[in-house]
Write a protein that holds these residues in place. Structure first.
Motif, PDB file in Angstrom:
ATOM      1  N   ILE A   1       0.878  -1.183   0.000  1.00 37.22           N
ATOM      2  CA  ILE A   1       0.000   0.000   0.000  1.00 37.22           C
ATOM      3  C   ILE A   1       0.916   1.233   0.000  1.00 37.22           C
ATOM      4  O   ILE A   1       1.627   1.503   0.972  1.00 37.22           O
ATOM      5  CB  ILE A   1      -0.945   0.020   1.228  1.00 37.22           C
ATOM      6  CG1 ILE A   1      -1.874  -1.203   1.214  1.00 37.22           C
ATOM      7  CG2 ILE A   1      -1.750   1.316   1.250  1.00 37.22           C
ATOM      8  CD1 ILE A   1      -2.901  -1.233   0.094  1.00 37.22           C
TER       9      ILE A   1
ATOM     10  N   THR B   1     -12.503   6.344   4.284  1.00 40.50           N
ATOM     11  CA  THR B   1     -12.567   5.730   2.945  1.00 40.50           C
ATOM     12  C   THR B   1     -14.007   5.819   2.458  1.00 40.50           C
ATOM     13  O   THR B   1     -14.902   6.220   3.215  1.00 40.50           O
ATOM     14  CB  THR B   1     -12.150   4.241   2.967  1.00 40.50           C
ATOM     15  OG1 THR B   1     -13.249   3.464   3.479  1.00 40.50           O
ATOM     16  CG2 THR B   1     -10.919   3.989   3.813  1.00 40.50           C
TER      17      THR B   1
ATOM     18  N   GLU C   1      -3.109   3.752  -3.339  1.00 39.20           N
ATOM     19  CA  GLU C   1      -3.934   4.286  -2.253  1.00 39.20           C
ATOM     20  C   GLU C   1      -5.366   3.740  -2.314  1.00 39.20           C
ATOM     21  O   GLU C   1      -6.030   3.553  -1.284  1.00 39.20           O
ATOM     22  CB  GLU C   1      -3.945   5.824  -2.338  1.00 39.20           C
ATOM     23  CG  GLU C   1      -4.582   6.484  -1.136  1.00 39.20           C
ATOM     24  CD  GLU C   1      -4.500   8.000  -1.193  1.00 39.20           C
ATOM     25  OE1 GLU C   1      -3.952   8.552  -2.176  1.00 39.20           O
ATOM     26  OE2 GLU C   1      -4.994   8.636  -0.235  1.00 39.20           O
TER      27      GLU C   1
ATOM     28  N   LEU D   1      -6.795   1.077   0.114  1.00 32.78           N
ATOM     29  CA  LEU D   1      -7.365   1.323   1.446  1.00 32.78           C
ATOM     30  C   LEU D   1      -8.884   1.240   1.398  1.00 32.78           C
ATOM     31  O   LEU D   1      -9.522   0.718   2.314  1.00 32.78           O
ATOM     32  CB  LEU D   1      -6.886   2.681   1.976  1.00 32.78           C
ATOM     33  CG  LEU D   1      -5.379   2.755   2.219  1.00 32.78           C
ATOM     34  CD1 LEU D   1      -4.919   4.195   2.400  1.00 32.78           C
ATOM     35  CD2 LEU D   1      -4.977   1.913   3.439  1.00 32.78           C
TER      36      LEU D   1
ATOM     37  N   ASP E   1      -5.688  -1.918   9.144  1.00 32.55           N
ATOM     38  CA  ASP E   1      -4.691  -2.358   8.180  1.00 32.55           C
ATOM     39  C   ASP E   1      -3.321  -2.048   8.769  1.00 32.55           C
ATOM     40  O   ASP E   1      -3.175  -1.089   9.527  1.00 32.55           O
ATOM     41  CB  ASP E   1      -4.885  -1.572   6.872  1.00 32.55           C
ATOM     42  CG  ASP E   1      -3.804  -1.890   5.859  1.00 32.55           C
ATOM     43  OD1 ASP E   1      -3.759  -3.043   5.383  1.00 32.55           O
ATOM     44  OD2 ASP E   1      -2.982  -1.002   5.549  1.00 32.55           O
TER      45      ASP E   1
ATOM     46  N   GLU F   1      -5.197   2.656  10.369  1.00 37.96           N
ATOM     47  CA  GLU F   1      -3.898   2.190   9.864  1.00 37.96           C
ATOM     48  C   GLU F   1      -2.898   2.146  11.013  1.00 37.96           C
ATOM     49  O   GLU F   1      -2.728   3.132  11.741  1.00 37.96           O
ATOM     50  CB  GLU F   1      -3.392   3.129   8.757  1.00 37.96           C
ATOM     51  CG  GLU F   1      -2.027   2.763   8.185  1.00 37.96           C
ATOM     52  CD  GLU F   1      -2.012   1.423   7.450  1.00 37.96           C
ATOM     53  OE1 GLU F   1      -3.047   1.049   6.854  1.00 37.96           O
ATOM     54  OE2 GLU F   1      -0.965   0.747   7.478  1.00 37.96           O
TER      55      GLU F   1
END
Ligand SMILES: [Zn+2]
Length: 296
Positions: free
Chosen positions: A126, A170, A131, A134, A145, A177
């Motif tokens: 990633i 998102t 991107e 995600l 993640d 993250e």
């Protein structure tokens, strides 16, 4: 528990032989049972130290070795997903990535009977170029993640990405993250907490790096079972290796340097830190954000 001085031990559960066969030589071969042998050694060592960690398991491993998955769960480690076929995000379309993630997640959840919260992309793939991944990870139902290496790397990395746990909005809700740890060596940031760094450098270097990271935030350590594997690879691997150019041969052979030292380094590491599975950090982060009055 505070977030200070906490280390997450993470293991990407994959077979080194079949991944090298596909990624380096372009040949599809099955996962070998070496992944079982060395993952079990790591489970045993963690057990000796009373440490629980997070095991990001490849779908192909879970499919072929369901008993290994059950052994990981039985030892109280958190289980996450490491893709199904170990395809880096830059090799997939968003639809293919969604298929890859949901099939691995469903298989692992069916085998263990527990929901999976976490994901790690193969080869930390990633990056700013992927991107979109995600969104796919959130859409596939993951809570968090742990795939971003916040450095400028040769094959991976997202320079400038936060080094702290971060909420990423998102199109499918928020994703948390947990970036990989990086340490500063002579002013340059490097992914010092795992893989080749753990293997090549003396343990005291890794220790110093971990202490440096722990001054500011929890540290994330990562490994692969094959890093404990000192047995010669199968003949079919060497047949393919001989067909490659000298540079590739040297690069592949360099992956054996100091493998014999990994076990004792890991033994030392497990003695000298407080470890929690990654989901604990994520839950603490969510609780902290909620206390501050925002929503996650
Ligand atoms: Zn991997």
């Amino acid at each position: 528990m505070t977030e200070q001085k906490i280390v997450c031990f993470t293991l990407d559960v994959e077979d080194g032989v079949s991944i090298a066969m596909r990624d380096i030589f372009g040949k599809n071969t099955e996962q070998t049972d070496r992944v079982v042998t060395y993952t079990k050694q790591i489970i045993e060592l963690l057990g000796k130290h009373g440490v629980t960690g997070t095991f990001f398991v490849l779908g192909e491993v879970a499919k072929k070795f369901p008993d290994l998955l059950k052994a990981i769960a039985k030892a109280d480690h958190e289980i996450g997903v490491h893709g199904y076929h170990h395809l880096q995000f830059f090799r997939m379309t968003p639809d293919e990535a969604f298929q890859e993630l949901t099939s691995a997640k469903k298989l692992i959840e069916d085998l263990t009977g527990s929901e999976v919260a976490g994901h790690r992309a193969p080869a930390f793939s990633i990056t700013p170029e992927t991107e979109w991944g995600l969104d796919v990870i959130a859409k596939a139902g993951f809570i968090y993640d742990s795939s971003i290496m916040p450095v400028r790397g040769r094959r991976y990395g997202w320079p400038g990405f936060s080094k702290d746990i971060t909420t990423i909005p998102t199109g499918y809700g928020n994703l948390i993250e947990v970036p990989m740890s990086v340490g500063s060596v002579f002013g340059k940031e490097m992914p010092v907490c795992g893989g080749g760094y753990l293997r090549l450098f003396p343990y005291r270097f890794t220790r110093r790096m971990i202490e440096q990271i722990l001054q500011k935030r929890p540290a994330v350590v990562y490994m692969h079972p094959y890093e404990l594997d000192t047995e010669p690879y199968p003949d079919y691997y060497f047949e393919e290796l001989r067909k490659t150019d000298l540079l590739t041969q040297l690069r592949m052979r360099s992956m054996w340097i100091n493998r014999k030292t990994i076990f004792s380094k890991l033994d030392d590491l497990l003695t000298q830190s407080n470890f929690v599975p990654m989901i604990h950090l994520v839950n603490e982060y969510i609780a902290g954000v909620e206390t501050e009055g925002s929503t996650v």
